[in-house]
Design a protein around this motif. Sequence first.
Motif, PDB file in Angstrom:
ATOM      1  N   GLY A  98      -3.135   2.283  -9.816  1.00  0.00           N
ATOM      2  CA  GLY A  98      -2.513   1.533  -9.329  1.00  0.00           C
ATOM      3  C   GLY A  98      -2.119   0.948  -8.434  1.00  0.00           C
ATOM      4  N   LYS A  99      -2.010   2.093  -7.557  1.00  0.00           N
ATOM      5  CA  LYS A  99      -1.418   2.034  -6.579  1.00  0.00           C
ATOM      6  C   LYS A  99      -2.430   1.937  -5.156  1.00  0.00           C
ATOM      7  CE  LYS A  99       3.350   2.716  -7.908  1.00  0.00           C
ATOM      8  NZ  LYS A  99       4.974   3.469  -7.356  1.00  0.00           N
ATOM      9  N   GLU A 100      -1.656   1.378  -3.810  1.00  0.00           N
ATOM     10  CA  GLU A 100      -2.629   1.661  -2.678  1.00  0.00           C
ATOM     11  C   GLU A 100      -2.538   2.960  -2.373  1.00  0.00           C
ATOM     12  OE1 GLU A 100      -3.535  -2.193  -0.857  1.00  0.00           O
ATOM     13  OE2 GLU A 100      -1.869  -0.761  -0.258  1.00  0.00           O
ATOM     14  N   ARG A 101      -3.405   4.015  -1.639  1.00  0.00           N
ATOM     15  CA  ARG A 101      -2.883   5.361  -1.298  1.00  0.00           C
ATOM     16  C   ARG A 101      -2.017   5.309  -0.023  1.00  0.00           C
ATOM     17  NH1 ARG A 101      -8.838   8.614   0.506  1.00  0.00           N
ATOM     18  NH2 ARG A 101      -8.554   7.625  -1.631  1.00  0.00           N
ATOM     19  N   GLU A 102      -0.937   5.555   0.472  1.00  0.00           N
ATOM     20  CA  GLU A 102      -0.291   5.999   1.188  1.00  0.00           C
ATOM     21  C   GLU A 102       0.292   7.398   1.612  1.00  0.00           C
ATOM     22  OE1 GLU A 102       4.100   5.716  -0.976  1.00  0.00           O
ATOM     23  OE2 GLU A 102       3.583   7.336  -2.030  1.00  0.00           O
ATOM     24  N   PHE A 103       0.703   6.806   2.702  1.00  0.00           N
ATOM     25  CA  PHE A 103       0.759   7.942   4.193  1.00  0.00           C
ATOM     26  C   PHE A 103       2.116   8.591   3.130  1.00  0.00           C
ATOM     27  CE2 PHE A 103       1.882   9.802   7.756  1.00  0.00           C
ATOM     28  CZ  PHE A 103       3.131  10.137   7.885  1.00  0.00           C
ATOM     29  N   VAL A 104       1.923  10.077   3.375  1.00  0.00           N
ATOM     30  CA  VAL A 104       3.634  11.039   2.923  1.00  0.00           C
ATOM     31  C   VAL A 104       3.531  11.788   4.181  1.00  0.00           C
ATOM     32  CG1 VAL A 104       3.357  13.094   1.983  1.00  0.00           C
ATOM     33  CG2 VAL A 104       1.957  11.462   1.036  1.00  0.00           C
ATOM     34  N   ALA A 105       2.402  12.662   5.180  1.00  0.00           N
ATOM     35  CA  ALA A 105       2.857  13.021   6.389  1.00  0.00           C
ATOM     36  C   ALA A 105       2.140  13.236   7.281  1.00  0.00           C
ATOM     37  CB  ALA A 105       3.475  14.618   5.812  1.00  0.00           C
ATOM     38  N   HIS A 106       2.649  14.001   8.048  1.00  0.00           N
ATOM     39  CA  HIS A 106       1.596  14.067   9.580  1.00  0.00           C
ATOM     40  C   HIS A 106       1.844  14.926  10.441  1.00  0.00           C
ATOM     41  CE1 HIS A 106      -1.709  12.887  12.301  1.00  0.00           C
ATOM     42  NE2 HIS A 106      -0.602  13.302  13.858  1.00  0.00           N
TER      43      HIS A 106
END
Length: 125
Positions: free
Chosen positions: A42-50
């Motif tokens: 139910g949530k958008e894809r979100e950034f974790v690490a790069h």
Amino acid sequence: QVQLEESGGQLVQAGGSLRLSCLASGGTFSTYAMGWFRQAPGKEREFVAHITRSPGFTYYADSVKGRFTVSRDNAKSTVYLQMNSLKPEDTAVYYCAARSTYGGTYYTPSTYDYWGRGTQVTVSS
């Protein structure tokens, strides 16, 4: 064409640790910057690490800073995400992604060229 395959996701208790791996094939791994993203139901894809190409500078979302560590082994064409002190809110499908371009922002999913299918991480309370 680069293929990415994540592994290492599983059910873990809160406070536990996991290490995710992402194996790349079909391209020259060292020429790609790599990212980890996650998506909860139910949530958008979100950034974790790069992690950048050499020398491998790293960047993190505020929500995981100090708990997660991204690293890469170019000889093995693999990027890792070490996750410590896991919380129930870390529960999501985790995706690795590769980008060959230098423009755009590393935390924006659309700037990545290739994606894996994801691996499920579930943190129980």
